[in-house]
Structures are given as structure tokens and as C-alpha cells.
Motif scaffolding. Structure first.
Motif, PDB file in Angstrom:
ATOM      1  N   ASP A 598       0.844  -1.312   0.305  1.00  0.00           N
ATOM      2  CA  ASP A 598      -0.063   0.033   0.022  1.00  0.00           C
ATOM      3  C   ASP A 598       0.822   1.284  -0.127  1.00  0.00           C
ATOM      4  O   ASP A 598       0.284   2.268  -0.120  1.00  0.00           O
ATOM      5  N   GLY A 599       2.211   1.329  -0.059  1.00  0.00           N
ATOM      6  CA  GLY A 599       2.911   2.335   0.084  1.00  0.00           C
ATOM      7  C   GLY A 599       3.524   2.997   1.273  1.00  0.00           C
ATOM      8  O   GLY A 599       4.118   3.770   1.341  1.00  0.00           O
ATOM      9  N   ASP A 600       2.851   2.437   2.546  1.00  0.00           N
ATOM     10  CA  ASP A 600       2.950   2.972   3.677  1.00  0.00           C
ATOM     11  C   ASP A 600       4.356   2.575   4.166  1.00  0.00           C
ATOM     12  O   ASP A 600       4.735   1.371   4.148  1.00  0.00           O
ATOM     13  N   ILE A 601       5.116   3.717   4.807  1.00  0.00           N
ATOM     14  CA  ILE A 601       6.308   3.294   5.391  1.00  0.00           C
ATOM     15  C   ILE A 601       5.931   2.265   6.904  1.00  0.00           C
ATOM     16  O   ILE A 601       5.355   2.962   7.683  1.00  0.00           O
ATOM     17  N   ARG A 602       6.579   1.261   6.863  1.00  0.00           N
ATOM     18  CA  ARG A 602       6.204   0.511   8.160  1.00  0.00           C
ATOM     19  C   ARG A 602       7.599   0.235   9.114  1.00  0.00           C
ATOM     20  O   ARG A 602       7.506  -0.066  10.035  1.00  0.00           O
ATOM     21  N   GLY A 603       8.617   0.822   8.427  1.00  0.00           N
ATOM     22  CA  GLY A 603       9.784   0.691   9.119  1.00  0.00           C
ATOM     23  C   GLY A 603      11.031   1.119   8.395  1.00  0.00           C
ATOM     24  O   GLY A 603      10.816   1.839   7.202  1.00  0.00           O
ATOM     25  N   ALA A 604      12.229   0.865   8.759  1.00  0.00           N
ATOM     26  CA  ALA A 604      13.438   1.247   8.139  1.00  0.00           C
ATOM     27  C   ALA A 604      14.274  -0.109   8.210  1.00  0.00           C
ATOM     28  O   ALA A 604      14.253  -0.971   9.006  1.00  0.00           O
ATOM     29  N   MET A 605      14.974  -0.271   6.829  1.00  0.00           N
ATOM     30  CA  MET A 605      15.920  -1.418   6.744  1.00  0.00           C
ATOM     31  C   MET A 605      17.334  -0.812   6.987  1.00  0.00           C
ATOM     32  O   MET A 605      17.629   0.142   5.975  1.00  0.00           O
ATOM     33  N   LEU A 606      18.124  -1.510   7.614  1.00  0.00           N
ATOM     34  CA  LEU A 606      19.711  -1.270   7.531  1.00  0.00           C
ATOM     35  C   LEU A 606      20.667  -2.446   7.046  1.00  0.00           C
ATOM     36  O   LEU A 606      20.551  -3.471   7.509  1.00  0.00           O
ATOM     37  N   LEU A 607      21.407  -2.185   6.003  1.00  0.00           N
ATOM     38  CA  LEU A 607      22.386  -3.004   5.719  1.00  0.00           C
ATOM     39  C   LEU A 607      23.606  -2.478   5.969  1.00  0.00           C
ATOM     40  O   LEU A 607      24.211  -1.575   5.743  1.00  0.00           O
ATOM     41  N   MET A 608      24.490  -3.661   6.893  1.00  0.00           N
ATOM     42  CA  MET A 608      25.890  -3.084   7.452  1.00  0.00           C
ATOM     43  C   MET A 608      26.706  -3.941   7.020  1.00  0.00           C
ATOM     44  O   MET A 608      26.737  -5.320   7.073  1.00  0.00           O
ATOM     45  N   HIS A 609      27.751  -3.481   6.514  1.00  0.00           N
ATOM     46  CA  HIS A 609      28.847  -4.066   5.779  1.00  0.00           C
ATOM     47  C   HIS A 609      30.220  -4.045   6.598  1.00  0.00           C
ATOM     48  O   HIS A 609      30.485  -2.699   6.617  1.00  0.00           O
ATOM     49  N   ASN A 610      31.004  -4.876   6.877  1.00  0.00           N
ATOM     50  CA  ASN A 610      32.486  -4.765   7.612  1.00  0.00           C
ATOM     51  C   ASN A 610      33.496  -4.524   6.475  1.00  0.00           C
ATOM     52  O   ASN A 610      33.851  -5.471   5.794  1.00  0.00           O
ATOM     53  N   ASP A 611      33.722  -3.079   6.344  1.00  0.00           N
ATOM     54  CA  ASP A 611      34.853  -2.797   5.395  1.00  0.00           C
ATOM     55  C   ASP A 611      36.023  -3.599   5.608  1.00  0.00           C
ATOM     56  O   ASP A 611      37.058  -3.697   4.753  1.00  0.00           O
ATOM     57  N   SER A 612      36.265  -3.754   7.037  1.00  0.00           N
ATOM     58  CA  SER A 612      37.645  -4.218   7.357  1.00  0.00           C
ATOM     59  C   SER A 612      37.754  -5.588   6.975  1.00  0.00           C
ATOM     60  O   SER A 612      39.018  -6.099   6.620  1.00  0.00           O
TER      61      SER A 612
END
Length: 616
Positions: A598-612
Motif C-alpha cells: 500500500d506504499g505506507d512506511i512500516r519501518g526502516a531497513m539497515l544493511l551493514m557491511h564490515n569494510d575491514s
């Protein structure tokens, strides 16, 4: 009550001692077995003998077992009332007994990850001033756990660890390194960390304050006795000992006197018996009779005295050896004129050179208790060694007398008395406990009879109601059967979909976190667990910003807030963090909205990458 002895378990302990150098045989068996069992359950092994095979075959298992056995529970200013007593009473008295430039030696025994040692550093720095602290104070912090010592040397702690530190001291003694607090480097130089096994290794000497909190509670009575004797040796005259709130040196009232019993502060007592009487040589030498006959009598009395005795000159040359010393240590007249340091006697059965030097410099007698000596025929004897300075009327040093008293019989009697007392105490406690349990059981049985009678009547009434309900439920059961069949098909589909979704998340090589509009975690994949060291069960439902991990979540708050308000937003940021292994890493975080159809924002998604990891 005597702890049960398991042969296979004792074999396991002997293996740890002989092959790895860690002696747990002095630990209380009940708690020690419980912790070893806990580790065995983690690896799926039920028998001690099988676990011993596993230890021998798996190189990394010993470290895991060691971490399980050693409970490195500590904190800054733990038990605040006791530390306040230390600050307001003990430290001022300790400083008042010393000159303004006298050195101060402190021993933090069983220091774990260092919070206790740094707490002491803060108190003494406040008491004497930073400049005087750097010049006068030395804090020796020891533990048997090398990993804990490595953490202590880094002196870096998270926000939760420093909660008990007053804000004023936190700002004075700590600097910030991202989300962590690092102890002041200049003051840290006064804290010396090293490995020391309280049961086996020699203690730190001439200590003004000895802090050992909640280490003795894991040791059995015999091992506690030995450790406390080492503590008594370590403390300087009038030195203070600070124990944990559950610890009490009951069997050592002759060595330690309570200073503040509530807060477990004890002062070393000066044992009146430690003033050693003059040696036979000194006594005879003070006789007013001086004739050839008396001189010969004096020599014969020393020669055939029942106590082994050796007399040194002021430069530590052997001057006299009596017959008992010759027999006991294999000495002879040929050794007269040799230096003490050239004889085996200087270090066996005990290290004598330091005590001889003390007698010469301080003009004070010393007593070395409970020295084990293997006699001819491999018979064990226990010696008490007295080292006495020999001085003239003007306190000039003539030499040093060393006397060796055989206290084997006394030691055996004392051990038997202690063992008997312990058995009597245990028997009395068991009898008292059994009596109380019988009284309680009787009251519970009476109450149970009354409850059973009441329950019987209620059951009869309930049985009639159940018969009526059973007829109604039978007709409903057919309807539910059809509904369950339909639900079962739907559940299978949902389970497959959920499994597919979970496998995608766990297969990703980046950390994936989804939060709802209140920033509470709803998804925490396997890579996130590996990066930050907390499970999805621990993370779910928690505020993402409040998670106690090495990721500076406060720096990510603007990105999450933006993603919760803008469906087209996609933010990217790189931050410094500390992974679950305590290593500094560089992490790239991408944040975007999480929406439904329906296009409503239900939350947020975070993608975490270990550059080290990528750069390595």
C-alpha cells in the motif's frame, strides 16, 4: 557437608593441572562441577571421561572451559558503601602512617578485567594528588586469566561498565574513544598487570593495601587457609585487607583483626608470638660468667642443642653449625667459612637470603611458617624457621642466627583439630536443618490433607459440569476438524514462506536489521549476530538505539529518522565500531524505508557491511 568426590572428575582436574598448568584442585567441588557440567552440556557430552578425551583432541576447547570456570564478574566501585569506607577511613589512615614521600604499594588480587584496580587508582589519585600519585603509588593487579588481563591492559570500557563511576571522576580520569571510555594513560602507568595464581605463585610483598574481592569463595577451606597465609606474608605491618561481602577469615583471627566487619575490611595483626626469643648462642653469650669452663659449656650447649641452628657473620659467612643442622641438611665443619649463598641451604628448604638481609638491615626477627622439607628416607617434615639478628649492646650487627624448628607434630594436631571442628559444624548444621525440615513437612502435610478434602468435593462438582460440556464439545469438534484442516494447509504455506525469507536473510553476507516506526528491532539476521555478538532473540523488541553493542547507533539515528519519513530516501554512512571480538572495524551502513504494497512506511531497513573484513 563433605563434597562428593568423583574419580573421573578428579582425573580431569589433574589433567588440567599437569598438562595445562592450571590447578583447580583447591576449588569447591560443588560449584566447580556445576560449571564444568555446563560446558559439557554445550558440547553435548555427558561423562567426565568422554569430556577428557574431547579436551585432548580439541585444541580450542580448553580456552572455552577456562572461560566457563573463571567467573570474571567485576565492576567499578562494586558495593559502593564498602568503597566509600575505603575512601573516607582506610586511605586517610594509611597515608597518615607514612611520610609525604614514602612509597605506597597496593595489590589487587584476582583483578579480572581491571575495573577494581582502576577504581583504586582513582581513589589514591584523589587522595594524594596526581603528581604525588605518579611518584609514590604502585598498584599490582594480578589474575590467572590471561584474556582478562589483556582486556584490563587496554583500559577501554563501554558505557554500561562505567555507570557506577561518579560523573566528576568519569570526566577527570576517562577519555572518549567513540562509544567507549578509556582510562587516563598517565595514571594507567602506575597500574602493573601480571599473571599470578593465588594458590601456587609467590605473593606480592610489602603491600600496604591488599584487595581480593570474591575470589576466596570459590576455594575450599584448606586452599583458603593457604591463600590467607600468603596474604598475611604479603602485607606490611598494619597493612589492610579488603575482601568481598561474603568472605570472612574466621580461621585466621591471629593474623587479621576486623577493622570494619560489615564492609569486610581487616588489618594485619602483629603476632606477639613472632617475637622470637634469643637463640641459645645469644643467651649464653649474655652470661656474666666468663671463664674457660663456661666458654666450653657454651660451645657444647650450642653444639648439641635439639634445634638445628646455623650462625652467620655480618657478611653472611657461616660461623657456627650445630650437630642437628649437620644431620638435617648434610652440612659439616668443612662448610664453616663458606658464604651462605654458596650453600644449598640458602634456598632449600626455603629462600633465606631475603630474610637474612631483612634481619641485617632492619634489626628485626622473621618467622617463616610451614616450610615443607623432605628428610632422609623421603619422610616429609614441616619446619618453622626463625631468622634473628645478633646485635651488641649498641645495636651493632654481630651476625645472624637461623634456627629450624620441627613443627610436624603441631601441624598434624592443628590439622586434625580443624578437621574435627569442621565436621562438628557440618553435623550440627545438618541436624538443625533436618529438624526444621521435619517441622515444616509436618505442617505442610496437615495443610495438604485439608486441601485434598476440599479438592475432592470440587472435583465431584466439576465432573458433573464436564459431562454436560462434553456433549456440547463433541458437536463442536466436527466443525473444528474441518477448520483445522483448512488452517493446516495455510500454515504449511506460511511456514514455507517464512523459511524461505529467513534463509535469504541468513545467507546474506551483510548485517540486515529491520526496525519498526518506534525504532524497535523486528529482524536481526545471522551476519548481525556474528558482527555484534547478540542473538536475534536478545535484539528483537529492543530499541535499536539502546542496544549495548560496539556499533555507535546514535550516529545512525538521523538516517533511520529520515527513512521513516521519506519513501524515496536511501542514506549511506561509514562509522568506526568495535565488533564482538573487541576489534576495531570500519562499517558501511545503508538505510532505506521498509514499505508494504500500500506504499505506507512500516519501518526502516539497515544493511551493514564490515569494510575491514573486505580489506584484509
Amino acid at each position: 557437608m563433605n563434597e562428593d568426590v568423583d574419580g573421573d572428575f578428579e582425573t580431569l582436574l589433574l589433567y588440567l593441572r599437569d598438562s595445562r598448568g592450571f590447578d583447580f584442585t583447591g576449588y569447591k567441588r560443588t560449584s566447580l562441577m556445576r560449571r564444568v557440567r555446563h560446558r559439557m552440556e554445550r558440547v553435548g557430552i555427558g561423562e567426565y571421561s568422554d569430556y577428557l578425551d574431547h579436551l585432548q583432541a580439541s585444541a580450542g576447547e580448553f580456552a572455552e572451559l577456562f572461560d566457563t570456570i573463571l567467573i570474571n564478574v567485576t565492576g567499578f566501585f562494586r558495593d559502593p558503601d564498602a568503597w566509600e569506607m575505603l575512601r573516607t577511613n582506610v586511605i586517610p589512615q594509611l597515608l597518615a602512617q607514612r611520610g609525604p614521600d614514602d612509597p605506597i604499594r597496593i595489590w589487587s588480587a584476582g583483578c579480572a578485567t581491571g575495573q577494581e584496580a582502576y577504581s583504586l587508582a582513582m581513589l589514591f589519585a584523589d587522595a594524594v594528588g596526581l603528581e604525588s600519585f605518579r611518584q609514590r603509588v604502585k598498584i599490582y593487579a594480578t589474575d590467572v586469566d590471561e584474556d582478562a588481563l589483556a582486556t584490563a591492559r587496554q583500559a577501554s570500557y563501554d558505557a554500561k561498565s562505567v555507570e557506577n563511576i561518579p560523573p566528576e571522576q568519569l570526566s577527570r580520569f576517562f577519555g572518549r574513544d567513540g562509544a567507549r571510555f578509556v582510562f587516563d594513560k598517565d595514571i594507567r602507568r602506575a597500574v602493573i598487570f601480571g599473571r599470578n595464581d593465588l594458590v601456587q605463585d609467590a605473593p606480592i610483598s610489602r603491600v600496604d593495601l591488599l584487595v581480593c574481592r570474591n575470589a576466596l569463595i570459590y576455594l575450599n577451606a584448606e586452599t583458603q587457609r593457604r591463600v590467607l597465609e600468603r596474604f598475611s606474608f604479603a602485607l606490611a605491618p598494619h597493612g589492610m585487607m579488603f575482601l568481598g561481602h561474603a568472605e570472612m577469615p574466621l580461621s585466621h583471627g591471629d593474623r587479621f583483626a576486623p577493622f570494619d566487619l560489615k564492609n569486610r575490611l581487616f588489618r594485619k595483626t602483629l603476632d606477639k608470638r613472632s617475637t622470637v626469643p634469643a637463640s641459645p648462642l645469644e643467651s649464653l653469650g649474655s652470661s656474666p660468667i666468663d671463664s674457660p669452663g663456661v666458654s666450653g659449656l657454651r660451645e657444647q650447649a650450642f653444639r648439641y642443642a635439639p634445634v638445628a641452628q646455623v650462625v652467620l657473620t655480618s657478611d653472611e659467612t657461616i660461623a657456627l653449625i650445630n650437630q642437628q643442622a649437620e644431620f638435617m641438611f648434610g652440612l659439616s665443619a668443612r662448610d664453616i667459612g663458606r658464604l651462605l649463598r654458596d650453600l644449598e641451604l640458602s634456598y632449600r628448604p626455603a629462600e633465606l637470603r631475603a630474610f637474612v638481609e631483612k634481619a641485617k638491615v632492619e634489626r628485626r626477627s622473621s618467622r617463616i611458617r610451614e616450610v615443607e622439607w623432605i628428610q632422609h628416607g623421603n619422610q616429609t617434615a614441616w619446619l618453622e624457621i626463625h631468622v634473628n639478628p645478633l646485635v651488641d649492646a649498641s645495636n651493632g650487627l654481630l651476625g645472624v642466627s637461623i634456627a629450624f624448628f620441627d613443627v610436624s607434630t603441631t601441624r598434624a594436631l592443628l590439622d586434625r583439630v580443624e578437621e574435627t571442628n569442621a565436621r562438628l559444624e557440618n553435623a550440627y548444621e545438618e541436624l538443625q536443618s533436618s529438624s526444621e525440615e521435619l517441622e515444616t513437612t509436618n505442617e505442610e502435610l496437615q495443610s495438604t490433607v485439608e486441601e485434598l478434602e476440599t479438592t475432592n468435593e470440587e472435583l465431584q462438582s466439576t465432573n458433573e459440569e464436564l459431562e454436560t460440556m462434553n456433549e456440547e464439545l463433541q458437536s463442536t469438534n466436527d466443525e473444528l476438524h474441518e477448520i483445522n484442516r483448512a488452517l493446516g494447509d495455510k500454515t504449511v504455506e506460511l511456514t514455507r514462506a517464512q523459511t524461505f525469507f529467513d534463509s535469504i536473510l541468513d545467507s546474506a553476507d551483510v548485517g540486515i536489521v529491520i526496525v519498526d516506526r518506534d525504532m524497535r528491532v523486528t529482524v536481526w539476521n545471522r551476519e548481525s549476530i556474528d558482527m555484534w555478538g547478540i542473538t536475534d532473540r536478545e535484539a528483537r523488541g529492543q530499541s535499536f538505539l539502546d542496544l549495548d553493542i560496539g556499533l555507535p547507533t546514535i550516529e545512525l539515528e538521523p538516517l533511520v529518522a529520515r527513512a521513516l519519513s521519506d519513501t524515496q530516501y536511501s542514506g549511506l554512512i561509514a562509522v568506526d565500531a568495535v565488533n564482538r571480538r573487541g576489534r576495531s572495524v570500519r562499517v558501511t551502513v545503508r538505510c532505506s524505508p521498509y514499505t508494504f504494497d500500500d506504499g505506507d512506511i512500516r519501518g526502516a531497513m539497515l544493511l551493514m557491511h564490515n569494510d575491514s573484513e573486505q580489506n584484509r
